[in-house]
Design a protein around this motif. Structure first.
Motif: not given
Length: 161
Positions: A85-92
């Protein structure tokens, strides 16, 4: 409700002999209190509900629906255990394309290499390219284009084999 209607309501309440009247219509709340003599209004409040309260009111409905959903993803999580799973490193905000008139960075079934750009996450007017951490094949794109994403939210499933 306009100012003339509010003034007429104040006059009506003061002439009626009622001590207090509360009125709520839509996002306007009015409370009129009169003195015991009944002829002069003591305090008049006119409040508008903040827009955040109105927007926050529907939020509990999806939260109530969420507990019913985990039974289905639990079954699919066993199938997805072999994928990375590739996850988001930030909110946006998640974007699949570099620009509205351009093609998407990756599609389901595309082969990717380590360091390939998979998407863009816009945060505070900065567009951050999200690169692949592994080589493999895109199995599933978990987020819709132009959707808000949270920190550590899964974005892609990759088959490393």
């Amino acid at each position: 409700m306009d100012l003339k209607e509010i003034q007429n309501l104040i006059k009506f309440v003061s002439n009626s002999g009622v001590a207090e009247v509360k009125l709520e219509t839509g996002d306007v709340k009015i409370t009129i209190r009169t003195t015991l003599e009944g002829n002069t209004p003591d305090i008049t409040y006119v409040q508008q509900a903040p827009m955040q309260q109105l927007a926050a009111a529907p939020a509990p409905v999806p939260a109530a629906a969420a507990p019913a959903g985990p039974s289905a993803p639990a079954a699919t999580s066993d199938d997805n255990s072999k994928y990375i799973t590739i996850k988001s490193p930030m909110i946006g905000t998640f974007y699949r394309k570099p620009a509205p008139d351009k093609a998407a960075f990756v599609e389901v079934g595309a082969s990717i290499g380590k360091g390939d750009v998979l998407c863009v996450v816009e945060a505070m007017k900065l567009f951050n390219e999200i690169e692949a951490e592994v080589s493999g094949k895109i199995v599933k794109i978990l987020v819709d284009d132009m959707s808000p994403v949270e920190f550590d939210q899964p974005l892609f499933l990759v088959d490393p084999s």
